[in-house]
Write a protein that holds these residues in place. Structure first.
Motif, PDB file in Angstrom:
ATOM      1  N   ALA A 191     -14.912 -26.027  15.498  1.00 13.11           N
ATOM      2  CA  ALA A 191     -14.766 -26.721  14.471  1.00 13.11           C
ATOM      3  C   ALA A 191     -15.907 -26.186  12.978  1.00 13.11           C
ATOM      4  CB  ALA A 191     -15.151 -28.232  14.976  1.00 13.11           C
ATOM      5  N   ARG A 192     -16.880 -26.129  13.293  1.00 13.52           N
ATOM      6  CA  ARG A 192     -18.076 -25.781  12.697  1.00 13.52           C
ATOM      7  C   ARG A 192     -17.815 -25.074  12.092  1.00 13.52           C
ATOM      8  NH1 ARG A 192     -22.355 -28.055  16.096  1.00 13.52           N
ATOM      9  NH2 ARG A 192     -23.539 -28.867  14.947  1.00 13.52           N
ATOM     10  N   VAL A 193     -17.348 -23.596  12.215  1.00 18.21           N
ATOM     11  CA  VAL A 193     -16.703 -22.087  11.266  1.00 18.21           C
ATOM     12  C   VAL A 193     -16.020 -23.091  10.311  1.00 18.21           C
ATOM     13  CG1 VAL A 193     -15.590 -20.159  11.495  1.00 18.21           C
ATOM     14  CG2 VAL A 193     -17.536 -21.086  13.089  1.00 18.21           C
ATOM     15  N   ILE A 194     -15.245 -23.366  10.799  1.00 24.91           N
ATOM     16  CA  ILE A 194     -13.831 -23.694   9.819  1.00 24.91           C
ATOM     17  C   ILE A 194     -14.450 -25.115   8.547  1.00 24.91           C
ATOM     18  CG2 ILE A 194     -11.693 -25.153   9.264  1.00 24.91           C
ATOM     19  CD1 ILE A 194     -11.172 -24.674  11.641  1.00 24.91           C
ATOM     20  N   LEU A 195     -15.520 -26.382   9.241  1.00 30.18           N
ATOM     21  CA  LEU A 195     -15.778 -27.254   8.093  1.00 30.18           C
ATOM     22  C   LEU A 195     -17.522 -26.052   7.147  1.00 30.18           C
ATOM     23  CD1 LEU A 195     -16.202 -30.076   7.590  1.00 30.18           C
ATOM     24  CD2 LEU A 195     -18.803 -30.172   8.804  1.00 30.18           C
ATOM     25  N   TRP A 196     -17.949 -25.250   7.342  1.00 34.84           N
ATOM     26  CA  TRP A 196     -18.849 -24.442   7.322  1.00 34.84           C
ATOM     27  C   TRP A 196     -17.530 -22.853   5.568  1.00 34.84           C
ATOM     28  CZ3 TRP A 196     -22.175 -21.805  11.275  1.00 34.84           C
ATOM     29  CH2 TRP A 196     -22.512 -22.609  12.292  1.00 34.84           C
ATOM     30  N   SER A 197     -16.578 -22.798   6.633  1.00 37.51           N
ATOM     31  CA  SER A 197     -15.528 -21.813   5.295  1.00 37.51           C
ATOM     32  C   SER A 197     -14.924 -22.970   4.525  1.00 37.51           C
ATOM     33  CB  SER A 197     -14.451 -21.748   5.789  1.00 37.51           C
ATOM     34  OG  SER A 197     -15.333 -21.097   7.314  1.00 37.51           O
ATOM     35  N   VAL A 198     -14.471 -24.125   4.519  1.00 41.27           N
ATOM     36  CA  VAL A 198     -13.754 -24.956   3.657  1.00 41.27           C
ATOM     37  C   VAL A 198     -15.518 -25.410   2.590  1.00 41.27           C
ATOM     38  CG1 VAL A 198     -12.670 -27.327   3.402  1.00 41.27           C
ATOM     39  CG2 VAL A 198     -12.112 -25.872   5.368  1.00 41.27           C
ATOM     40  N   VAL A 199     -16.755 -25.967   2.906  1.00 44.31           N
ATOM     41  CA  VAL A 199     -16.941 -26.332   2.280  1.00 44.31           C
ATOM     42  C   VAL A 199     -18.077 -25.495   1.019  1.00 44.31           C
ATOM     43  CG1 VAL A 199     -19.756 -27.355   1.897  1.00 44.31           C
ATOM     44  CG2 VAL A 199     -17.272 -28.671   3.760  1.00 44.31           C
ATOM     45  N   ALA A 200     -17.836 -23.976   1.955  1.00 44.84           N
ATOM     46  CA  ALA A 200     -18.431 -23.092   0.884  1.00 44.84           C
ATOM     47  C   ALA A 200     -17.684 -22.803   0.137  1.00 44.84           C
ATOM     48  CB  ALA A 200     -18.408 -21.955   2.046  1.00 44.84           C
ATOM     49  N   VAL A 201     -16.068 -22.502   0.343  1.00 44.96           N
ATOM     50  CA  VAL A 201     -15.282 -22.399  -0.700  1.00 44.96           C
ATOM     51  C   VAL A 201     -15.074 -22.889  -1.822  1.00 44.96           C
ATOM     52  CG1 VAL A 201     -12.217 -21.320  -1.122  1.00 44.96           C
ATOM     53  CG2 VAL A 201     -13.914 -20.590   0.610  1.00 44.96           C
ATOM     54  N   MET A 202     -15.337 -24.372  -1.508  1.00 45.65           N
ATOM     55  CA  MET A 202     -14.618 -25.375  -2.563  1.00 45.65           C
ATOM     56  C   MET A 202     -16.166 -25.475  -3.421  1.00 45.65           C
ATOM     57  SD  MET A 202     -13.129 -28.925  -0.586  1.00 45.65           S
ATOM     58  CE  MET A 202     -14.833 -29.715   0.074  1.00 45.65           C
ATOM     59  N   THR A 203     -17.254 -25.588  -2.731  1.00 50.69           N
ATOM     60  CA  THR A 203     -18.760 -25.914  -3.977  1.00 50.69           C
ATOM     61  C   THR A 203     -18.723 -24.247  -4.849  1.00 50.69           C
ATOM     62  OG1 THR A 203     -20.081 -24.495  -2.367  1.00 50.69           O
ATOM     63  CG2 THR A 203     -19.781 -27.603  -2.006  1.00 50.69           C
ATOM     64  N   LEU A 204     -18.597 -22.848  -4.345  1.00 50.41           N
ATOM     65  CA  LEU A 204     -18.800 -22.318  -5.334  1.00 50.41           C
ATOM     66  C   LEU A 204     -17.901 -22.144  -5.624  1.00 50.41           C
ATOM     67  CD1 LEU A 204     -19.524 -19.495  -2.872  1.00 50.41           C
ATOM     68  CD2 LEU A 204     -21.140 -19.905  -3.853  1.00 50.41           C
ATOM     69  N   GLY A 205     -16.393 -22.148  -5.592  1.00 50.87           N
ATOM     70  CA  GLY A 205     -15.451 -22.292  -6.253  1.00 50.87           C
ATOM     71  C   GLY A 205     -15.829 -23.552  -7.559  1.00 50.87           C
ATOM     72  N   ALA A 206     -16.486 -24.430  -7.528  1.00 53.06           N
ATOM     73  CA  ALA A 206     -17.117 -25.245  -8.597  1.00 53.06           C
ATOM     74  C   ALA A 206     -18.473 -24.640  -8.999  1.00 53.06           C
ATOM     75  CB  ALA A 206     -17.634 -26.508  -7.810  1.00 53.06           C
ATOM     76  N   LEU A 207     -19.329 -24.571  -8.453  1.00 51.58           N
ATOM     77  CA  LEU A 207     -20.190 -23.890  -8.895  1.00 51.58           C
ATOM     78  C   LEU A 207     -20.196 -22.124  -9.780  1.00 51.58           C
ATOM     79  CD1 LEU A 207     -22.993 -24.241  -6.048  1.00 51.58           C
ATOM     80  CD2 LEU A 207     -23.426 -25.328  -8.226  1.00 51.58           C
ATOM     81  N   ARG A 208     -18.988 -21.514  -9.907  1.00 48.24           N
ATOM     82  CA  ARG A 208     -18.725 -20.498  -9.808  1.00 48.24           C
ATOM     83  C   ARG A 208     -17.433 -20.772 -10.259  1.00 48.24           C
ATOM     84  NH1 ARG A 208     -21.442 -15.419  -9.914  1.00 48.24           N
ATOM     85  NH2 ARG A 208     -20.035 -14.769  -9.375  1.00 48.24           N
ATOM     86  N   PRO A 209     -17.163 -21.709 -11.200  1.00 49.66           N
ATOM     87  CA  PRO A 209     -15.843 -21.756 -11.863  1.00 49.66           C
ATOM     88  C   PRO A 209     -14.954 -19.956 -12.068  1.00 49.66           C
ATOM     89  CG  PRO A 209     -16.900 -22.098 -13.446  1.00 49.66           C
ATOM     90  CD  PRO A 209     -17.994 -22.262 -12.131  1.00 49.66           C
ATOM     91  N   ARG A 210     -13.763 -20.358 -11.651  1.00 43.47           N
ATOM     92  CA  ARG A 210     -13.195 -18.877 -12.530  1.00 43.47           C
ATOM     93  C   ARG A 210     -11.517 -19.547 -13.167  1.00 43.47           C
ATOM     94  NH1 ARG A 210     -15.912 -14.592  -8.592  1.00 43.47           N
ATOM     95  NH2 ARG A 210     -16.700 -15.602  -7.117  1.00 43.47           N
TER      96      ARG A 210
END
Length: 531
Positions: A191-210
């Motif tokens: 559960a932790r790995v899944i949560l970390w992956s989802v949050v990392a992708v979402m936040t990096l997508g906002a901080l470094r938008p493509r």
């Protein structure tokens, strides 16, 4: 000019550090914890990280408005967390991060494409950064860690495949591998790995938008000149459609709106409940016909007769939508109110507004993107309103006040539905328990209220699950029961609707059947003496 690598830019490491901090915050807030106001706090933290990483957002008017909307939605989620508010928060955040790269006045169709690109490419954002890192020219002569991993992929994977084949063929190897104990992993590691992956992708997508420049544009060529036969067909179609709609609306006005008795054995409830949703489909088809057959600026749309027929037809469709709303209201009056039926009535109102916008577009020769933008604004306004209003609490209050048990015209109160609503139904359950004169209903309401109240207190007892709205509900219950304390329900197991589960019937007594008496021995036919 040489473009600096991402390793040499301090902003890259700042954004990576902020994303890591948000991942740690999400782990502390949400792993094995019921979400509450922490959802809004996490949204505010995400918004703060976005402002720190990109301070220019506060200097651009559109981005500033989007940041303000996102902050308001974060506060809403602190009071009432839910998926709808979270989606709207994501849209506002996406508008903020893209505003610096999108020119003013772009239509909603272009924004929708940019949202899709931002989400789709953002999923692969971390992989893209790793790929770029692997291709950087390093000043040191030794190979990079990414290059070393690439060299090890083939021998490791190939060796594992051959080892598995040998294990299948050789029992000594398979027994040895089976005896190797894998290290025990914590229960929450997946559960932790899944949560970390989802949050990392979402936040990096906002901080470094493509984003991408090329978009699919709406067709802008003028409508082709229709043939005389097509114009005649559209005109006669509108005449026939108006006649058919006049028949339906006339029947609705004669019976549904006036309340006149229907002929035969048909009841008003059957007439009202039968056509609420099919009539909305009819109105949608009518709007689609106007969109396709009567393009703004076409020769057909300029004809006074056609324009008059369209205006009359749209007016009849609005009467049809109003009849659908009345049918749904009659259905609710006879049965009960649910969140789905409230959403259905809101959908009917949106259909009516959409028909008005379609007619206005034709009369004013507006382009296609104007119609899309206007509908998007209306839908977003309704969704923002729904994210604030608790439809479950509205349904619970209406059902308690209009149920048959309290003198209303509705059906028997469905306490099982109120139990399924949970916290939104708590205050209504307490009010029902205090006002009803039926001892059985009071006992059932007390049983359901006890379960809901326990759930609310359990959520408020842990700081991660605390919400201001649930706290206000609990304060309201304490105010209602300060002078009129509630009685506990009767002991015993309960169904979902609060009814007592009857005990199983006692087993039937076992009646002992005595064994049959021994039969006397038969007398011999001849005497022992032979006489």
């Amino acid at each position: 000019m040489h473009r600096p690598s991402i390793l040499s830019r301090s902003s890259f490491w700042l954004k990576a550090g902020l994303a890591a901090a948000l991942v740690a915050l999400a782990d502390a807030f949400f792993v094995w914890h019921e979400p509450g106001s922490t959802v809004g706090l996490f949204a505010l933290a995400w918004l703060g990280a976005l402002i720190v990483a990109r301070p220019g957002l506060l200097r651009e008017r559109r981005a500033l408005a989007a940041v303000a909307a996102a902050a308001a939605l974060a506060l809403i989620m602190m009071d009432r967390p839910g998926p709808l508010a979270w989606i709207l928060f994501g849209l506002a955040t996406a508008v903020a991060v893209l505003s610096a790269r999108v020119r003013a006045g772009e239509p909603a169709w272009a924004w929708a494409q940019r949202f899709v690109v931002l989400g789709a490419v953002g999923l692969a954002g971390p992989a893209i950064d790793l790929f770029r890192l692997s291709r950087l020219k390093r000043r040191r002569t030794g190979p990079s860690a990414v290059a070393v991993l690439g060299l090890l992929v083939m021998p490791v994977v190939g060796g594992a495949v051959f080892l598995a084949l040998f294990a299948a063929a050789n029992p000594l190897i398979s027994d040895f591998l089976a005896g190797l104990a894998a290290p025990a992993l914590p229960e929450d590691s997946v559960a932790r790995v899944i949560l970390w992956s989802v949050v990392a992708v979402m936040t990096l997508g906002a901080l470094r938008p493509r984003w991408r420049r090329g978009l699919i544009a709406l067709p802008t060529r003028g409508p082709a000149r229709p043939s005389a036969a097509l114009t005649t067909s559209i005109t006669w179609s509108l005449i026939v459609f108006n006649a058919v709609f006049t028949l339906q609306n006339g029947l609705d006005i004669a019976f549904l709106w006036s309340g006149a008795p229907l002929p035969g054995d048909m009841g008003l409830a059957d007439y009202a409940h039968r056509g609420a949703y099919p009539l909305i489909v009819t109105a949608l088809l009518a709007g689609l016909f106007v969109l396709i057959a009567l393009q703004p600026g076409s020769d057909t749309a300029r004809r006074p007769l056609v324009r008059g027929l369209v205006v009359v037809w749209v007016g009849q469709n609005l009467v049809l939508v109003a009849s659908s709303l009345l049918r749904t209201a009659d259905y609710i009056e006879s049965y009960a109110l649910t969140r789905f039926r409230i959403a259905a009535m809101l959908w009917m109102i949106l259909v009516g507004i959409g028909l008005l916008l379609i007619c206005w577009r034709m009369l004013r020769d507006r382009p296609a993107h104007w119609l899309i933008d206007a509908n998007v604004r209306v839908v977003l306004a309704v969704l923002a309103m729904v994210s604030v209003i608790d439809l479950g609490a509205v349904a619970a209050a209406w059902n308690v006040r209009h149920a048959r048990e309290v003198g209303g015209r509705g059906v028997e109160l469905d306490l099982g539905y109120l139990r399924g609503l949970g916290a939104p139904a708590l205050v209504s359950l307490v009010e029902l328990e205090q006002t009803t004169d039926d001892p059985d209903l009071r006992d059932r309401a007390a049983a359901v209220r006890r379960e809901v109240l326990a759930d609310v207190r359990r959520g408020l007892g842990e700081w991660r699950g605390w919400t201001w709205r649930d706290q206000r509900r609990l304060d309201r219950v304490e105010a209602l029961t300060r002078d009129r304390p509630l009685s506990p329900p009767k002991p015993g197991p309960r169904r979902l609707d609060g009814r007592l589960i009857p005990p199983p019937p006692p087993p039937a007594p076992v009646v002992a059947v005595p064994p049959p008496a021994a039969w006397p021995a038969p007398e011999p036919l001849t005497s022992p003496a032979g006489g």
